[in-house]
Design an enzyme around this catalytic site. Structure first.
Site, PDB file in Angstrom:
ATOM      1  N   ARG A  63       0.093 -10.167  -8.840  1.00  0.00           N
ATOM      2  CA  ARG A  63       0.245  -9.540  -7.528  1.00  0.00           C
ATOM      3  C   ARG A  63      -0.748  -8.395  -7.340  1.00  0.00           C
ATOM      4  NH1 ARG A  63       4.840  -5.793  -5.210  1.00  0.00           N
ATOM      5  NH2 ARG A  63       4.696  -6.263  -2.990  1.00  0.00           N
ATOM      6  N   HIS A  67      -3.189  -7.523  -4.108  1.00  0.00           N
ATOM      7  CA  HIS A  67      -3.154  -6.261  -3.366  1.00  0.00           C
ATOM      8  C   HIS A  67      -4.460  -5.483  -3.484  1.00  0.00           C
ATOM      9  CE1 HIS A  67       1.418  -5.840  -2.545  1.00  0.00           C
ATOM     10  NE2 HIS A  67       1.030  -7.098  -2.492  1.00  0.00           N
ATOM     11  N   ASN A  95       3.026  -1.269  -1.486  1.00  0.00           N
ATOM     12  CA  ASN A  95       2.859  -0.935  -2.909  1.00  0.00           C
ATOM     13  C   ASN A  95       3.915   0.017  -3.457  1.00  0.00           C
ATOM     14  OD1 ASN A  95       0.515  -2.493  -2.963  1.00  0.00           O
ATOM     15  ND2 ASN A  95      -0.823  -0.751  -2.517  1.00  0.00           N
ATOM     16  N   HIS A 194       4.390 -17.043  -6.014  1.00  0.00           N
ATOM     17  CA  HIS A 194       5.805 -16.660  -5.976  1.00  0.00           C
ATOM     18  C   HIS A 194       6.667 -17.603  -6.819  1.00  0.00           C
ATOM     19  CE1 HIS A 194       5.524 -13.940  -2.118  1.00  0.00           C
ATOM     20  NE2 HIS A 194       4.817 -13.495  -3.137  1.00  0.00           N
TER      21      HIS A 194
END
Ligand code: HEM
Ligand SMILES: *[C@@H]1O[C@H](CO)[C@@H](O)[C@H](O)[C@H]1NC(C)=O
Ligand SMILES: *[C@@H]1O[C@H](CO)[C@@H](O)[C@H](O)[C@H]1NC(C)=O
Length: 321
Positions: A63, A67, A95, A194
């Site tokens: 992840r 980001h 975040n 996911h």
């Protein structure tokens, strides 16, 4: 005659410059093969121990790559700490209290600095850590392209707006990915990440209490550990993939077909819209998912890298030099 050879010279200088800049801007797996030949081995062993210590860490690092890349490109900006005079991305909505793994990146950076000081960017370390995390959790490996440099800036504002929210509609998800040069197919393939990791109650509360495109037995199970009142149990965790949250497989797509997407945004990918067929294809064909996931991770890793003399090679991933 003299002017003709001057013309030829100018032409070759121009084409040299053009070639030079394009080849400099290319990331390549062997960028550090001379300057840091042990890089991949060092990162791999750090990821092995971090993920053996806590399986979820693999998910958290995958992840982190997302980001980082979605905010001004894959430039390590996500790693910069706030200071009294510097606003980083760590307190941005997507975040804060959520993104994790910064200590693991610090440990990898320290180990890499031991073998080749001042050579490898933090941005590249995130990219390699994400690949190794997928592999450590059972996914297929690929060659990671490297050669990125680190940003001297960060953008909390862009982190707030460029990273899609879990309340997003399908069209909003598609447009956020398009804004990064990624296709609808990339959106569906990358969302397969996911298949690992966890989400907090605050991010799926509305979906399990208020929405109808969800299996009712599944919603009931999730409600048991996520109270309906805003502010209570906000940080309670649930797996994004109900059965195998520590295994990088294609079962996320079967979850969606069974209406067991945890986030509203997950279920949007299979809710009667244009991406249903892609979800079905990945659910029934793990090889197709793996191939497309890898290609999409490489494309995501190519978002606006700093190369050449842009940016810097940070000494400490948390602060600019
Ligand atoms: C398509 C749009 C996406 C949305 C709306 C979204 C949203 C979210 C949210 C809300 C969480 C839970 C955070 C929390 O509750 O603290 C999460 C977790 C996660 N996301 Fe996404 N995400 C998206 C795409 C991606 C992509 C492209 C990747 C990587 C390729 C990714 C990898 C992950 C992973 C691995 C986790 C679990 C992290 C952990 O357990 O620490 N996500 N995502
Ligand atoms: C980003 O979002 C956070 C949390 O919602 C908020 O505190 C912050 O002010 C926002 N920053 C900017 C620059 O929009
Ligand atoms: C359900 O939706 C209503 C109306 O939007 C909202 O007021 C309420 O907070 C939601 N409930 C939960 C548990 O999210």
């Amino acid at each position: 005659m003299a002017s003709f050879s001057a013309f030829l010279l100018t032409l070759s200088v121009i084409s040299f410059l053009l070639l030079g800049t394009t080849s400099m801007a290319q990331l390549t797996p062997d960028f550090y093969s001379e300057s840091c030949p042990d890089l991949f081995t060092v990162v791999r062993s750090q990821i092995e121990s971090a993920v053996q210590n806590e399986k979820r860490m693999g998910a958290s690092l995958v992840r982190m790559f997302f980001h980082d890349c979605f905010v001004n490109g894959c430039d390590g900006s996500v790693l910069l700490d706030d200071t009294p005079t510097f606003v980083g991305e760590k307190k941005a909505g997507p975040n804060m209290n959520s993104l994790r793994g910064f200590e693991v990146i610090d440990a990898i950076k320290a180990a890499v600095e031991e073998v080749c000081p001042g050579v490898v960017s933090c941005a590249d370390i995130i990219a390699i850590a994400a690949r190794d995390s997928v592999v450590e959790l059972g996914g297929t490996s690929w060659d990671v392209k490297v050669g990125r440099r680190d940003a001297r800036t960060a953008s909390q504002a862009l982190a707030n707006t460029s990273i899609p929210a879990p309340t997003s509609s399908l069209s909003k998800l598609i447009s956020s990915f398009a804004a990064q040069g990624l296709s609808v197919n990339d959106l569906v393939a990358l969302s397969g990440a996911h298949t690992i990791g966890q989400a907090r109650c605050t991010n799926f509360r509305n979906h399990i209490y208020n929405e109808s495109n969800i299996d009712s037995f599944f919603a009931g199970t999730r409600r048991a550990n996520c109270p309906p009142t805003k502010g209570s149990g906000d940080d309670n965790l649930a797996p994004l993939d109900i059965n195998t949250p520590n295994l990088f497989d294609n079962s996320y797509y079967a979850d969606l077909i069974a209406k067991r997407g945890l986030l509203h945004s997950d279920q949007e990918l299979f809710n009667g819209g244009s991406t249903d067929s892609q979800v079905q294809a990945y659910a029934s064909n793990p090889d197709a998912f793996n191939a497309d996931f890898i290609a999409a991770m490489i494309r995501m890793g190519d978002i606006k890298p700093l190369t050449g003399n842009s940016g810097e090679i940070r000494k400490n991933c948390r602060m600019v030099n």
